[in-house]
Design a protein around this motif. Sequence first.
Motif, PDB file in Angstrom:
ATOM      1  N   ASN A   1       0.760  -1.127  -0.080  1.00  0.00           N
ATOM      2  CA  ASN A   1       0.045  -0.266  -0.136  1.00  0.00           C
ATOM      3  C   ASN A   1       0.945   1.154   0.068  1.00  0.00           C
ATOM      4  OD1 ASN A   1      -2.910  -0.904   0.237  1.00  0.00           O
ATOM      5  ND2 ASN A   1      -2.130  -2.025   1.976  1.00  0.00           N
TER       6      ASN A   1
ATOM      7  N   LYS B   1       1.248   3.758  -2.973  1.00  0.00           N
ATOM      8  CA  LYS B   1       0.087   4.158  -3.612  1.00  0.00           C
ATOM      9  C   LYS B   1      -0.317   5.926  -3.573  1.00  0.00           C
ATOM     10  CE  LYS B   1      -2.227  -0.103  -3.356  1.00  0.00           C
ATOM     11  NZ  LYS B   1      -3.106  -1.285  -2.436  1.00  0.00           N
TER      12      LYS B   1
ATOM     13  N   HIS C   1       4.486   0.472  -7.071  1.00  0.00           N
ATOM     14  CA  HIS C   1       2.948   0.064  -7.133  1.00  0.00           C
ATOM     15  C   HIS C   1       2.069   1.199  -6.354  1.00  0.00           C
ATOM     16  CE1 HIS C   1      -0.927  -2.251  -7.414  1.00  0.00           C
ATOM     17  NE2 HIS C   1      -1.162  -2.025  -6.094  1.00  0.00           N
TER      18      HIS C   1
ATOM     19  N   GLN D   1      -7.850   4.510  -3.828  1.00  0.00           N
ATOM     20  CA  GLN D   1      -7.042   4.862  -2.838  1.00  0.00           C
ATOM     21  C   GLN D   1      -6.181   6.022  -3.335  1.00  0.00           C
ATOM     22  OE1 GLN D   1      -5.121   0.599  -2.111  1.00  0.00           O
ATOM     23  NE2 GLN D   1      -4.629   1.678  -0.231  1.00  0.00           N
TER      24      GLN D   1
ATOM     25  N   GLU E   1      -5.680  -1.138 -13.227  1.00  0.00           N
ATOM     26  CA  GLU E   1      -7.191  -1.721 -12.993  1.00  0.00           C
ATOM     27  C   GLU E   1      -7.857  -0.379 -13.832  1.00  0.00           C
ATOM     28  OE1 GLU E   1      -7.972  -2.023  -8.832  1.00  0.00           O
ATOM     29  OE2 GLU E   1      -6.681  -3.866  -8.841  1.00  0.00           O
TER      30      GLU E   1
ATOM     31  N   GLN F   1      -2.598  -9.667 -12.508  1.00  0.00           N
ATOM     32  CA  GLN F   1      -2.439  -9.736 -11.011  1.00  0.00           C
ATOM     33  C   GLN F   1      -2.709 -11.169 -10.574  1.00  0.00           C
ATOM     34  OE1 GLN F   1      -5.364  -6.864  -9.222  1.00  0.00           O
ATOM     35  NE2 GLN F   1      -4.574  -5.240 -10.240  1.00  0.00           N
TER      36      GLN F   1
ATOM     37  N   TRP G   1       0.681 -12.082  -3.334  1.00  0.00           N
ATOM     38  CA  TRP G   1       0.454 -10.757  -2.873  1.00  0.00           C
ATOM     39  C   TRP G   1       0.518 -11.238  -1.256  1.00  0.00           C
ATOM     40  CZ3 TRP G   1       1.227  -6.595  -4.449  1.00  0.00           C
ATOM     41  CH2 TRP G   1       0.513  -5.507  -4.228  1.00  0.00           C
TER      42      TRP G   1
HETATM   43  O1  G3I Z   1      -3.550   2.013   7.412  1.00  0.00           O
HETATM   44  C1  G3I Z   1      -4.978   1.947   7.696  1.00  0.00           C
HETATM   45  C2  G3I Z   1      -5.248   2.240   9.273  1.00  0.00           C
HETATM   46  O2  G3I Z   1      -4.577   3.131   9.691  1.00  0.00           O
HETATM   47  C3  G3I Z   1      -6.726   1.934   9.565  1.00  0.00           C
HETATM   48  O3  G3I Z   1      -6.809   2.104  10.878  1.00  0.00           O
HETATM   49  C4  G3I Z   1      -7.457   0.959   8.893  1.00  0.00           C
HETATM   50  C5  G3I Z   1      -8.827   0.877   8.967  1.00  0.00           C
HETATM   51  O4  G3I Z   1      -9.692   0.559   7.902  1.00  0.00           O
HETATM   52  O5  G3I Z   1      -7.220   0.919   7.569  1.00  0.00           O
HETATM   53  C6  G3I Z   1      -5.800   0.812   7.109  1.00  0.00           C
HETATM   54  O6  G3I Z   1      -5.677   0.871   5.768  1.00  0.00           O
HETATM   55  C7  G3I Z   1      -6.163  -0.402   5.182  1.00  0.00           C
HETATM   56  C8  G3I Z   1      -4.913  -0.725   4.401  1.00  0.00           C
HETATM   57  O7  G3I Z   1      -5.433  -1.716   3.615  1.00  0.00           O
HETATM   58  C9  G3I Z   1      -3.671  -1.192   5.147  1.00  0.00           C
HETATM   59  O8  G3I Z   1      -4.130  -2.272   5.817  1.00  0.00           O
HETATM   60  C10 G3I Z   1      -7.273   0.271   4.063  1.00  0.00           C
HETATM   61  O9  G3I Z   1      -8.391   0.301   4.846  1.00  0.00           O
HETATM   62  C11 G3I Z   1      -7.539  -0.917   3.029  1.00  0.00           C
HETATM   63  O10 G3I Z   1      -8.568  -0.590   2.276  1.00  0.00           O
HETATM   64  C12 G3I Z   1      -6.137  -1.441   2.380  1.00  0.00           C
HETATM   65  O11 G3I Z   1      -6.511  -2.501   1.703  1.00  0.00           O
HETATM   66  C13 G3I Z   1      -5.642  -2.655   0.596  1.00  0.00           C
HETATM   67  C14 G3I Z   1      -6.428  -2.524  -0.739  1.00  0.00           C
HETATM   68  O12 G3I Z   1      -5.498  -2.798  -1.811  1.00  0.00           O
HETATM   69  C15 G3I Z   1      -6.971  -1.402  -1.097  1.00  0.00           C
HETATM   70  O13 G3I Z   1      -7.458  -1.071  -2.289  1.00  0.00           O
HETATM   71  C16 G3I Z   1      -5.052  -4.189   0.771  1.00  0.00           C
HETATM   72  O14 G3I Z   1      -4.247  -4.067   1.812  1.00  0.00           O
HETATM   73  C17 G3I Z   1      -4.033  -4.334  -0.343  1.00  0.00           C
HETATM   74  O15 G3I Z   1      -3.817  -5.755  -0.361  1.00  0.00           O
HETATM   75  C18 G3I Z   1      -5.072  -4.347  -1.843  1.00  0.00           C
HETATM   76  O16 G3I Z   1      -4.167  -4.475  -2.901  1.00  0.00           O
HETATM   77  C19 G3I Z   1      -4.875  -4.441  -4.087  1.00  0.00           C
HETATM   78  C20 G3I Z   1      -3.820  -3.929  -4.917  1.00  0.00           C
HETATM   79  O17 G3I Z   1      -3.213  -2.523  -4.606  1.00  0.00           O
HETATM   80  C21 G3I Z   1      -4.319  -3.906  -6.343  1.00  0.00           C
HETATM   81  N1  G3I Z   1      -4.753  -5.045  -6.837  1.00  0.00           N
HETATM   82  C22 G3I Z   1      -6.006  -5.587  -5.886  1.00  0.00           C
HETATM   83  C23 G3I Z   1      -5.091  -5.738  -4.567  1.00  0.00           C
HETATM   84  C24 G3I Z   1      -6.121  -6.612  -3.540  1.00  0.00           C
HETATM   85  O18 G3I Z   1      -7.444  -5.699  -3.260  1.00  0.00           O
END
Ligand code: G3I
Length: 301
Positions: free
Chosen positions: A44, A47, A80, A87, A127, A203, A264
């Motif tokens: 992340n 991003k 990435h 995001q 995407e 992916q 991943w």
């Molecule tokens: O860091 C915050 C934290 O401070 C907060 O308390 C918490 C509460 O929701 O959120 C945390 O952030 C989260 C972040 O991951 C880190 O854990 C976000 O909410 C959450 O949305 C985010 O999800 C990521 C997701 O992309 C977002 O689109 C996933 O980790 C990550 O694996 C995922 O990766 C994506 C690729 O970038 C693109 N392809 C699909 C793939 C899977 O969805």
Amino acid sequence: ETTLGAAAAQSGRYFGTAISAGKLGESAYTTIANREFNMVTPENEMKIDATEPNRGQFSFTNADRIYNWAVQNGKRVRGHTLAWHSQQPGWMQSLSGSTLRQAMIDHINGVMAHYKGNIYAWDVVNEAYADSGGGRRDSNLQRTGNDWIEVAFRTARTADPAAKLCYNDYNIDNWTWDKTQGVYNMVRDFKSRGVPIDCVGLQAHFNSGSPYNSNFRTTISSFAALGVDVQITELDIQGASATTYANVVNDCLAVARCNGITTWGVRDSDSWRSGDTPLLFDGNGNKKPAYTSVLAALNSV
Ligand code: G3I
């Protein structure tokens, strides 16, 4: 060879993982990550919301944590991602038109300048295609004009000529899907018009709704035949069938321009798919049957 990275290197490929900055203090995590993988993608931290939280004000603290850990441990880094509908920081979500277009360009320039010469490949655009129909996904970026993707790639080439520039997406692994054909046609068009693109990231998040299909190899070889590298960028497989993992690896190994695979996450407990067990190591860091089949496939070349 006895590790994924070394086994992949026998044929000039890499084997990578997504890494989270927040876990770099956990030795159970870093021990496996350091031992097994030789390419790193920040999950992340690179991003848009992470690197430009306020317009024109860049922040690389967590991205640099991962970058520095990777380089100190002899690994390369995939960046990435630079332009994505998701995001986005709040300030970007509220922009449109030429202001947003310029903000996208400024973002690409700002992030790529920080890492100039130091990133193996960037997922320049992520995407951008719709889940069905084979056309573009609607988004604020798409509404700036259909040429936003090529503008992103041209900007990226100038910003860091040393980085390989990739288009990355999900559900473009099945050759029969409209979305796959839509992206394929874009890449063919870019190559024919000289728009700079070096690689396509598949992916490969496989689950019951979008399962692995044996035409994956056709998809990989078809993209490669356009003159781009193909990388499997975010591999995870619901249930982690050892056979399916081996099939994915063998499909990549069968195509010379498929030059790397990234899972991943490291352990099941690190996966974004909570409640699933889609990775190569269990939550205790033990190697799963899928690990053994992947290693054997990599060693069979
Ligand atoms: O860091 C915050 C934290 O401070 C907060 O308390 C918490 C509460 O929701 O959120 C945390 O952030 C989260 C972040 O991951 C880190 O854990 C976000 O909410 C959450 O949305 C985010 O999800 C990521 C997701 O992309 C977002 O689109 C996933 O980790 C990550 O694996 C995922 O990766 C994506 C690729 O970038 C693109 N392809 C699909 C793939 C899977 O969805």
